[in-house]
Design an enzyme around this catalytic site. Structure first.
Site, PDB file in Angstrom:
ATOM      1  N   ASN A  10       0.875  -1.177   0.000  1.00 17.43           N
ATOM      2  CA  ASN A  10       0.000   0.000   0.000  1.00 17.43           C
ATOM      3  C   ASN A  10       0.906   1.220   0.000  1.00 17.43           C
ATOM      4  O   ASN A  10       1.554   1.519   0.992  1.00 17.43           O
ATOM      5  CB  ASN A  10      -0.892  -0.035   1.250  1.00 17.43           C
ATOM      6  CG  ASN A  10      -1.710   1.238   1.398  1.00 17.43           C
ATOM      7  OD1 ASN A  10      -1.715   2.090   0.516  1.00 17.43           O
ATOM      8  ND2 ASN A  10      -2.401   1.355   2.520  1.00 17.43           N
ATOM      9  N   LYS A  12       0.089   4.271  -0.201  1.00 19.61           N
ATOM     10  CA  LYS A  12      -0.533   5.434   0.462  1.00 19.61           C
ATOM     11  C   LYS A  12      -0.369   6.699  -0.397  1.00 19.61           C
ATOM     12  O   LYS A  12      -0.180   6.594  -1.609  1.00 19.61           O
ATOM     13  CB  LYS A  12       0.037   5.608   1.866  1.00 19.61           C
ATOM     14  CG  LYS A  12      -0.069   4.317   2.683  1.00 19.61           C
ATOM     15  CD  LYS A  12       0.125   4.492   4.141  1.00 19.61           C
ATOM     16  CE  LYS A  12       0.005   3.129   4.817  1.00 19.61           C
ATOM     17  NZ  LYS A  12       0.094   3.219   6.272  1.00 19.61           N
ATOM     18  N   HIS A  96      -9.436   1.108   5.193  1.00 17.70           N
ATOM     19  CA  HIS A  96      -8.105   1.267   5.803  1.00 17.70           C
ATOM     20  C   HIS A  96      -8.240   2.167   7.040  1.00 17.70           C
ATOM     21  O   HIS A  96      -9.058   3.088   7.054  1.00 17.70           O
ATOM     22  CB  HIS A  96      -7.125   1.883   4.801  1.00 17.70           C
ATOM     23  CG  HIS A  96      -5.716   1.822   5.285  1.00 17.70           C
ATOM     24  ND1 HIS A  96      -5.214   2.750   6.182  1.00 17.70           N
ATOM     25  CD2 HIS A  96      -4.716   0.940   5.052  1.00 17.70           C
ATOM     26  CE1 HIS A  96      -3.961   2.429   6.464  1.00 17.70           C
ATOM     27  NE2 HIS A  96      -3.634   1.333   5.792  1.00 17.70           N
ATOM     28  N   GLU A  98      -6.626   4.560   8.057  1.00 22.49           N
ATOM     29  CA  GLU A  98      -6.480   5.996   7.807  1.00 22.49           C
ATOM     30  C   GLU A  98      -7.776   6.583   7.248  1.00 22.49           C
ATOM     31  O   GLU A  98      -8.089   7.756   7.472  1.00 22.49           O
ATOM     32  CB  GLU A  98      -5.279   6.242   6.885  1.00 22.49           C
ATOM     33  CG  GLU A  98      -3.976   5.989   7.649  1.00 22.49           C
ATOM     34  CD  GLU A  98      -2.883   5.307   6.869  1.00 22.49           C
ATOM     35  OE1 GLU A  98      -2.887   5.350   5.626  1.00 22.49           O
ATOM     36  OE2 GLU A  98      -1.988   4.710   7.519  1.00 22.49           O
ATOM     37  N   GLU A 168      -4.853  -4.845  10.799  1.00 13.32           N
ATOM     38  CA  GLU A 168      -3.816  -3.821  10.937  1.00 13.32           C
ATOM     39  C   GLU A 168      -4.040  -3.052  12.241  1.00 13.32           C
ATOM     40  O   GLU A 168      -4.829  -2.093  12.265  1.00 13.32           O
ATOM     41  CB  GLU A 168      -3.872  -2.837   9.756  1.00 13.32           C
ATOM     42  CG  GLU A 168      -3.664  -3.489   8.399  1.00 13.32           C
ATOM     43  CD  GLU A 168      -3.156  -2.486   7.365  1.00 13.32           C
ATOM     44  OE1 GLU A 168      -2.050  -2.704   6.853  1.00 13.32           O
ATOM     45  OE2 GLU A 168      -3.852  -1.493   7.089  1.00 13.32           O
ATOM     46  N   GLY A 174       2.964   2.433  10.578  1.00 16.33           N
ATOM     47  CA  GLY A 174       3.872   3.551  10.355  1.00 16.33           C
ATOM     48  C   GLY A 174       4.636   3.978  11.591  1.00 16.33           C
ATOM     49  O   GLY A 174       5.271   5.029  11.605  1.00 16.33           O
ATOM     50  N   SER A 214       3.899  -2.041  10.116  1.00 11.97           N
ATOM     51  CA  SER A 214       5.364  -2.091  10.247  1.00 11.97           C
ATOM     52  C   SER A 214       5.958  -3.451   9.876  1.00 11.97           C
ATOM     53  O   SER A 214       6.911  -3.902  10.505  1.00 11.97           O
ATOM     54  CB  SER A 214       5.799  -1.671  11.655  1.00 11.97           C
ATOM     55  OG  SER A 214       5.409  -0.332  11.900  1.00 11.97           O
TER      56      SER A 214
HETATM   57  P1  13P Z   1       3.320   0.376   7.489  1.00 13.58           P
HETATM   58  O1  13P Z   1       3.832  -0.921   6.932  1.00 13.58           O
HETATM   59  O2  13P Z   1       4.042   1.575   6.945  1.00 13.58           O
HETATM   60  O3  13P Z   1       3.246   0.345   8.981  1.00 13.58           O
HETATM   61  O4  13P Z   1       1.809   0.545   6.964  1.00 13.58           O
HETATM   62  C1  13P Z   1       0.922  -0.506   7.114  1.00 13.58           C
HETATM   63  C2  13P Z   1      -0.327  -0.188   6.383  1.00 13.58           C
HETATM   64  O5  13P Z   1      -1.087   0.665   6.773  1.00 13.58           O
HETATM   65  C3  13P Z   1      -0.599  -0.927   5.152  1.00 13.58           C
HETATM   66  O6  13P Z   1      -1.902  -0.691   4.706  1.00 13.58           O
END
Ligand code: 13P
Length: 253
Positions: A10, A12, A96, A98, A168, A174, A214
């Site tokens: 992803n 982002k 997601h 976010e 997640e 992140g 992560s």
């Molecule tokens: P990270 O791997 O950067 O922590 O992000 C995970 C994520 O949100 C994948 O959708």
């Protein structure tokens, strides 16, 4: 049972068009022929058609980071399933964290997106996961099971098999802080039990549940070795071709 893992990146809101295409080209060169693991990348909307060209002929599929639940019309700024399929998407991420916590999407909205994807032949990747405060309050299982129940409302047994779930934990996204393999496995096992209750156990065994938060080369093998972790949804590390390759490799071994 033979398990084929599914590892998706992803990207982002990070890459410009040229960067996206360059990244896709680098990934094609490094892992484009891998068949032992299913792979996908999810670039920003504006980069999808460029990336589709770079991925053409490889084993790397493409997904969108979001989707809207109406066909077309007066929905300024939104992108439909038909548009995503038109540029070559196979997957769409729904819910997601976010989008849940920054944009404010509800379980009801996310469920409409999941149903729309299924109806139109896109495979949804339904994300679930608890906030740090919810984990600290011992609410993880309640939060995740509610998100799964509401997210899958109205999804038939025949269709749920085409849905990928992604656990997640929000506190691990992140942050560099990963759920331990035991912490992740515990939630994945709960999700699978819940799928067994909602559908049936054979079916539950075959629904893929990715872990995200992560994931990096250093922790991928141990996470992917867990019995109920069927792949990974990778953020930051998917932007580094060598790291993404190492994670794919960990999924093959
Ligand atoms: P990270 O791997 O950067 O922590 O992000 C995970 C994520 O949100 C994948 O959708």
């Amino acid at each position: 049972m033979e398990r084929k893992l599914f590892i998706a990146g992803n990207w982002k809101m990070t890459t410009l068009l040229d960067e996206s295409v360059g990244l896709a080209e680098a990934l094609v060169e490094k892992v484009g022929a891998v068949e032992a693991v299913d792979m996908a990348v999810c670039p920003p909307f504006l980069c999808l058609s460029g990336v589709a060209g770079a991925l053409a002929g490889s084993k790397i599929a493409m997904g969108a980071q979001d989707v809207f639940y109406e066909d077309n019309g007066a929905y300024t700024g939104e992108v439909s399933t038909v548009m995503l399929k038109d540029v070559g998407c196979t997957y769409a991420i729904c819910g997601h964290s976010e989008r849940r916590h920054v944009i404010g999407e509800t379980d009801e909205i996310i469920n409409r997106k999941v149903l729309k994807c299924i109806g139109d032949g896109l495979s949804p990747i339904l994300c679930v996961g608890e906030l740090l405060t919810e984990r600290q309050a011992d609410e993880t299982m309640d939060v995740v099971s509610r998100q799964i129940r509401l997210g899958l409302e109205g999804v038939s047994a025949a269709d749920v098999i085409g849905v990928t779930l992604a656990y997640e934990p929000v506190w691990a996204i992140g942050t560099g802080e990963t759920a331990t393999p035991d912490q992740a496995q515990e939630v994945h096992a709960m999700i699978r039990r819940l799928l067994g209750e909602l559908y049936d156990e054979t079916l539950a065994r075959n629904v893929r549940i990715q872990y995200g938060g992560s994931v990096k080369p250093e922790n991928a093998a141990e996470l992917l070795a867990q019995g109920d972790i069927d792949g990974a949804l990778v953020g930051g590390a998917s932007l580094k071709p060598d790291d993404f390759k190492a994670i794919i490799q960990a999924g093959i071994n």
